[in-house]
Design a protein around this motif. Sequence first.
Motif, PDB file in Angstrom:
ATOM      1  N   ARG A 111      41.451  41.366  39.951  1.00  0.00           N
ATOM      2  CA  ARG A 111      42.165  41.734  38.693  1.00  0.00           C
ATOM      3  C   ARG A 111      43.439  42.696  38.963  1.00  0.00           C
ATOM      4  N   SER A 113      47.389  44.507  37.562  1.00  0.00           N
ATOM      5  CA  SER A 113      48.074  45.037  36.339  1.00  0.00           C
ATOM      6  C   SER A 113      49.532  44.632  36.580  1.00  0.00           C
ATOM      7  N   TRP A 115      53.103  46.413  35.333  1.00  0.00           N
ATOM      8  CA  TRP A 115      53.794  47.688  34.639  1.00  0.00           C
ATOM      9  C   TRP A 115      55.007  47.011  34.132  1.00  0.00           C
ATOM     10  N   LYS A 155      49.506  46.924  31.510  1.00  0.00           N
ATOM     11  CA  LYS A 155      48.689  45.896  30.979  1.00  0.00           C
ATOM     12  C   LYS A 155      47.992  45.187  32.291  1.00  0.00           C
ATOM     13  N   SER A 156      46.511  45.184  32.030  1.00  0.00           N
ATOM     14  CA  SER A 156      45.780  44.496  33.289  1.00  0.00           C
ATOM     15  C   SER A 156      45.621  42.943  32.693  1.00  0.00           C
ATOM     16  N   CYS A 157      46.609  42.503  32.866  1.00  0.00           N
ATOM     17  CA  CYS A 157      46.846  41.054  32.163  1.00  0.00           C
ATOM     18  C   CYS A 157      46.756  39.772  33.089  1.00  0.00           C
ATOM     19  N   CYS A 171      45.373  43.233  25.411  1.00  0.00           N
ATOM     20  CA  CYS A 171      45.094  43.365  26.957  1.00  0.00           C
ATOM     21  C   CYS A 171      45.416  44.876  27.411  1.00  0.00           C
ATOM     22  N   ASN A 175      43.158  51.078  32.839  1.00  0.00           N
ATOM     23  CA  ASN A 175      43.724  51.993  33.388  1.00  0.00           C
ATOM     24  C   ASN A 175      43.764  52.018  34.922  1.00  0.00           C
ATOM     25  N   PRO A 176      44.586  51.079  35.395  1.00  0.00           N
ATOM     26  CA  PRO A 176      44.650  50.818  36.944  1.00  0.00           C
ATOM     27  C   PRO A 176      45.070  52.048  37.751  1.00  0.00           C
ATOM     28  N   SER A 182      49.990  45.536  42.193  1.00  0.00           N
ATOM     29  CA  SER A 182      50.412  45.518  40.743  1.00  0.00           C
ATOM     30  C   SER A 182      51.610  44.662  40.809  1.00  0.00           C
TER      31      SER A 182
END
Length: 243
Positions: A111, A113, A115, A155-157, A171, A175-176, A182
């Motif tokens: 997974r 993220s 920014w 967003k961890s999209c 999404c 909180n990465p 990323s």
Amino acid sequence: MSVAIVTTMYNEEILAPLFFLHYNWADEIHVLYDVDSTDNTFEICKNNGAIIHDLKFPDMMDAGIKQSELNKIFGSLTTEWGIIVDADEFVFHDFFSVNIFLQQLPYGVDRVSAWLWNVYRHVTDKDIVTTHPPKYQRRHGDPNFEDWYNRHYIKSCIARPRYFSNFNVGCHDFNPNPNAPSLIGTHWKMADPELAIIRRIKNGRDRQSKMNLSQNWQCHDFHITEEQIRNECKQHENDPLLF
């Protein structure tokens, strides 16, 4: 390395050409298409080879129903990676392609993220051209991710569908670690005042379902006015260059 993009569209004939141009490297683009659209969004999606999934809301725009359908699509993907974004979100990497970035991730990273900078029309920017890459049309904005609203767009999209397909509304549920791998990108919600007025008032504020109102989903558009949009854009017309 195979990557699919998943998004939702309702009356996005301005952003849709930019979206397909930006993500034309993807193996698949899935569009959850709101059948209440009244413009040329469907034709644009079809002409760009999108895999179209129809969506009909029982009571105007319901973010919960939308997210549930998006998760179903994401969970059915057979690609190695999936990226779930709104039509006004453009994910990229500063130095090389997203494909290469994902291919080079360490084993066990499932997974990632994104920014997403909130960009605005700078005093030097020209009108939006739908045949030009969006990345280079809006590069100024607010760099402060400590701001609550801006942090909402970390967003961890991006995820491997076979391991993860349960995103929450928007999404915004992850909180990465700032040191973790990323991507970056731009969020075009306020990229142009005229576009923002259409999308946030006609397509947003005036279409809120009872469920959205009760759950406070998309609350930033509940009472938005044209004057507020124009004032915010004016305040940011001299923002710094972000990338």
